[in-house]
Write an enzyme that holds these catalytic residues in place. Structure first.
Site, PDB file in Angstrom:
ATOM      1  N   ASP A  50       0.839  -1.206   0.000  1.00 26.29           N
ATOM      2  CA  ASP A  50       0.000   0.000   0.000  1.00 26.29           C
ATOM      3  C   ASP A  50       0.868   1.247   0.000  1.00 26.29           C
ATOM      4  O   ASP A  50       2.030   1.192   0.387  1.00 26.29           O
ATOM      5  CB  ASP A  50      -0.891   0.026   1.250  1.00 26.29           C
ATOM      6  CG  ASP A  50      -1.844  -1.150   1.292  1.00 26.29           C
ATOM      7  OD1 ASP A  50      -2.152  -1.702   0.229  1.00 26.29           O
ATOM      8  OD2 ASP A  50      -2.235  -1.525   2.415  1.00 26.29           O
TER       9      ASP A  50
HETATM   10  N1  URA Z   1      -1.106  -5.944   3.962  1.00 23.13           N
HETATM   11  C1  URA Z   1      -1.605  -4.706   3.995  1.00 23.13           C
HETATM   12  O1  URA Z   1      -2.645  -4.464   4.586  1.00 23.13           O
HETATM   13  N2  URA Z   1      -0.954  -3.718   3.322  1.00 23.13           N
HETATM   14  C2  URA Z   1       0.224  -3.931   2.659  1.00 23.13           C
HETATM   15  O2  URA Z   1       0.798  -2.998   2.084  1.00 23.13           O
HETATM   16  C3  URA Z   1       0.725  -5.231   2.662  1.00 23.13           C
HETATM   17  C4  URA Z   1       0.054  -6.219   3.315  1.00 23.13           C
END
Ligand code: URA
Length: 235
Positions: free
Chosen positions: A103
């Protein structure tokens, strides 16, 4: 391989552009100036330079990036710059792609490659590559939450529960969570399902490959055979 082809395959532009770079004396091969685009060069352990910048010859480009917060993993980002802007132009030219996504505010270890087979192999759910995260949570993680994460939680898009392969609280009070799938927002959703909330997320390892302590946020480095072996992908 012809020098012009080596540069072209390394992402330095069209054959014509690469020929011009060489003819203008901007390229050295293993430390020697070379202005012949058609020179036959041994690619084994080759390091050439373009305008003084050293560049190893790689058939395929695979690297690790310490992803900083505020970058999107997409090639066409919507709100923040793409992680690809952190890479030099020849790598972007090679059409490298992230292996899985983090993310935009998640930091840590991200692999990037132009090797479609490797990308597919490492992204495949069948391979169950361990992904290790450190999560800063809004509330202290308690034993019941650890138990819930290890037992499995149901996320709204899949009736099958997802279990953490490992979950523990670190000395500094963060949650260290290992998962083997790569579902959308998986860590945040699992932690929410266990009754807590992720405030910050950092990926520290993939398989046995850990983010080096000396790789600063925004910096990248090539992956070598030993790194690939740690991912269960002998080169
Ligand atoms: N899980 C998440 O919630 N976000 C990420 O970036 C990676 C794994």
């Amino acid at each position: 391989m012809e020098l012009e082809r080596i540069l072209h395959r390394s992402g330095f532009g069209t054959r014509r552009a690469c020929r011009a770079l060489i003819r203008h004396g901007r390229v050295t091969v293993n430390g020697e100036a070379c202005d012949n685009p058609f020179a036959d060069v041994d690619t084994a352990d080759l390091v050439f330079t373009v305008d003084g910048q050293p560049w190893p010859y790689r058939e395929t480009a695979t690297l690790m990036l310490h992803k900083p917060a505020g970058y999107e993993c997409s090639r066409k980002p919507q709100h923040h710059p793409s992680i690809l802007t952190l890479l030099p132009a020849p790598l972007r030219e090679r059409d490298v792609q992230p292996i899985g996504r983090l993310d935009e505010e998640t930091t840590g270890l991200l692999l990037i490659t132009d090797d479609g087979k490797l990308n597919h192999a490492l992204s495949s759910p069948k391979r169950k590559v361990a992904k290790v995260y450190l999560a800063t949570t809004r509330y202290p993680v308690d034993a019941a939450q650890i138990e819930t994460l290890l037992a499995g939680v149901v996320l709204h898009d899949d009736p099958q529960p997802v279990r953490a392969a490992a979950a523990e609280v670190t000395a500094d009070g963060r949650l260290r969570l290992t998962i083997t799938e790569g579902k959308y927002h998986q860590v945040k959703r699992m932690v929410a399902a266990a009754g807590n909330r992720v405030e910050a997320l950092h990926r520290v390892a993939l398989g046995d490959l850990t983010l080096p302590a000396d790789l600063q946020p925004g910096a990248w480095r090539w992956l070598d055979a030993a790194d690939l072996a740690k991912l269960g992908c002998p080169s």
